[in-house]
Motif scaffolding. Structure first.
Motif, PDB file in Angstrom:
ATOM      1  N   GLU A  29       0.845  -1.282   0.156  1.00  0.00           N
ATOM      2  CA  GLU A  29      -0.035  -0.011  -0.156  1.00  0.00           C
ATOM      3  C   GLU A  29       0.755   1.306   0.175  1.00  0.00           C
ATOM      4  OE1 GLU A  29      -3.106   0.075  -0.175  1.00  0.00           O
ATOM      5  OE2 GLU A  29      -3.774  -1.997   0.137  1.00  0.00           O
ATOM      6  N   THR A  38      -3.800   4.162  -5.581  1.00  0.00           N
ATOM      7  CA  THR A  38      -5.152   3.471  -5.580  1.00  0.00           C
ATOM      8  C   THR A  38      -5.413   2.847  -4.266  1.00  0.00           C
ATOM      9  OG1 THR A  38      -3.701   1.574  -6.330  1.00  0.00           O
ATOM     10  CG2 THR A  38      -4.859   2.760  -8.140  1.00  0.00           C
ATOM     11  N   SER A  39      -4.620   3.297  -3.251  1.00  0.00           N
ATOM     12  CA  SER A  39      -5.026   2.781  -1.979  1.00  0.00           C
ATOM     13  C   SER A  39      -6.203   3.188  -1.537  1.00  0.00           C
ATOM     14  CB  SER A  39      -3.826   3.202  -0.960  1.00  0.00           C
ATOM     15  OG  SER A  39      -3.979   2.765   0.472  1.00  0.00           O
ATOM     16  N   GLN A  40      -6.731   2.556  -0.709  1.00  0.00           N
ATOM     17  CA  GLN A  40      -8.241   3.174  -0.004  1.00  0.00           C
ATOM     18  C   GLN A  40      -8.304   3.258   1.482  1.00  0.00           C
ATOM     19  OE1 GLN A  40     -11.893   1.268  -1.306  1.00  0.00           O
ATOM     20  NE2 GLN A  40     -10.803   0.151  -2.917  1.00  0.00           N
ATOM     21  N   LYS A  41      -6.763   3.151   1.973  1.00  0.00           N
ATOM     22  CA  LYS A  41      -6.608   3.045   3.406  1.00  0.00           C
ATOM     23  C   LYS A  41      -5.931   4.448   3.596  1.00  0.00           C
ATOM     24  CE  LYS A  41      -5.618  -1.767   3.803  1.00  0.00           C
ATOM     25  NZ  LYS A  41      -4.664  -3.011   4.211  1.00  0.00           N
ATOM     26  N   THR A  42      -5.959   4.867   4.964  1.00  0.00           N
ATOM     27  CA  THR A  42      -5.247   5.910   5.687  1.00  0.00           C
ATOM     28  C   THR A  42      -3.599   5.408   5.954  1.00  0.00           C
ATOM     29  OG1 THR A  42      -5.871   5.640   7.638  1.00  0.00           O
ATOM     30  CG2 THR A  42      -7.277   6.896   6.245  1.00  0.00           C
ATOM     31  N   PRO A  89     -11.819  -2.279   3.042  1.00  0.00           N
ATOM     32  CA  PRO A  89     -11.469  -0.948   2.681  1.00  0.00           C
ATOM     33  C   PRO A  89     -11.900   0.062   3.932  1.00  0.00           C
ATOM     34  CG  PRO A  89     -12.223  -1.889   0.834  1.00  0.00           C
ATOM     35  CD  PRO A  89     -12.520  -2.916   1.944  1.00  0.00           C
ATOM     36  N   TYR A  90     -11.117   0.960   4.463  1.00  0.00           N
ATOM     37  CA  TYR A  90     -11.108   1.961   5.574  1.00  0.00           C
ATOM     38  C   TYR A  90     -11.385   1.333   6.783  1.00  0.00           C
ATOM     39  CZ  TYR A  90     -12.321   5.017   1.150  1.00  0.00           C
ATOM     40  OH  TYR A  90     -12.128   5.641   0.270  1.00  0.00           O
TER      41      TYR A  90
END
Length: 215
Positions: free
Chosen positions: A107, A162-166, A192-193
């Motif tokens: 990520e 493209t990462s959906q994380k913080t 995700p998230y």
């Protein structure tokens, strides 16, 4: 030169004569010739959004590129010990391992340098000074480790587009893996998230590992 990309284009153009002909004209001083063996050595960090400028092909054409890699794990541990004066080898090893894992995480586009481990150790030590005797409690140790990691690494990693994380989610995942609370295979079950919370079995095993390593 510390960072080639932080110099304005006009300043770099002045250096072209020094690189090409070994001489430079300084106002009110005159012509200055270089000694035999003169070399211009500079570092170049990745381009940032602010504070950096593109280096012209004319400059690059006169330079040779030497790609540098990260130090070895043992070298980074020695650097952290030297710069932080930390005597806790376990803490130094964990800080270095957490930091190194940011460099090959799927990520993360760009991981943290050894400065991340140094800052982790410094922040963690200051946080533990506030807790003192409570530091032997596993939950408190984990909480302080996460807080130190968020502060030390949060500004030093770049996630892939493209990462959906913080950044905090990714950092938490790495810390939990290094502290053996969750296994790397649990990464596939993260939605995700949301972060995957450690199972009760892993948490109990981690408490046992933590107590045994501190005896």
């Amino acid at each position: 030169m510390t960072s080639l990309t932080e110099f304005p284009p006009d300043a770099l153009n002045v250096l072209m004569r020094a690189i090409e002909e070994g001489e430079i004209v300084v106002p009110r001083v005159g012509l200055i010739n270089s000694n035999n063996g003169f070399r211009l050595v500079s570092a170049q960090n990745p381009y940032d959004d602010v504070g950096t400028s593109k280096v012209s092909m004319g400059i690059f054409d006169r330079l040779c590129k030497l790609k540098m890699t990260y130090q070895s794990k043992e070298e980074e541990e020695q650097i952290v010990k030297l710069r932080t004066d930390c005597k806790d080898e376990k803490l130094v090893e964990q800080a270095v391992e957490i930091t190194r894992r940011t460099r090959n995480h799927p990520e993360i586009k760009q991981g943290a340098s050894v400065r991340g481990a140094m800052h982790f150790v410094e922040i963690f030590q200051q946080l533990t000074d506030l807790e003192k005797e409570n530091i032997q409690d596993f939950e408190i140790y984990l909480s302080l480790a996460l807080d130190a990691a968020y502060m030390a690494l949060g500004s030093k990693i770049w996630l892939v587009e493209t990462s959906q994380k913080t950044p905090e989610q990714v950092i938490k995942q790495i810390v939990l893996e290094v502290l053996r609370i969750i296994s790397p295979s649990e990464e596939t079950r993260i939605r995700p998230y949301r972060m995957s919370e450690p199972s009760s079995e892993f948490l109990e095993e981690s408490r046992k590992f933590f107590r045994s390593s501190n005896q």
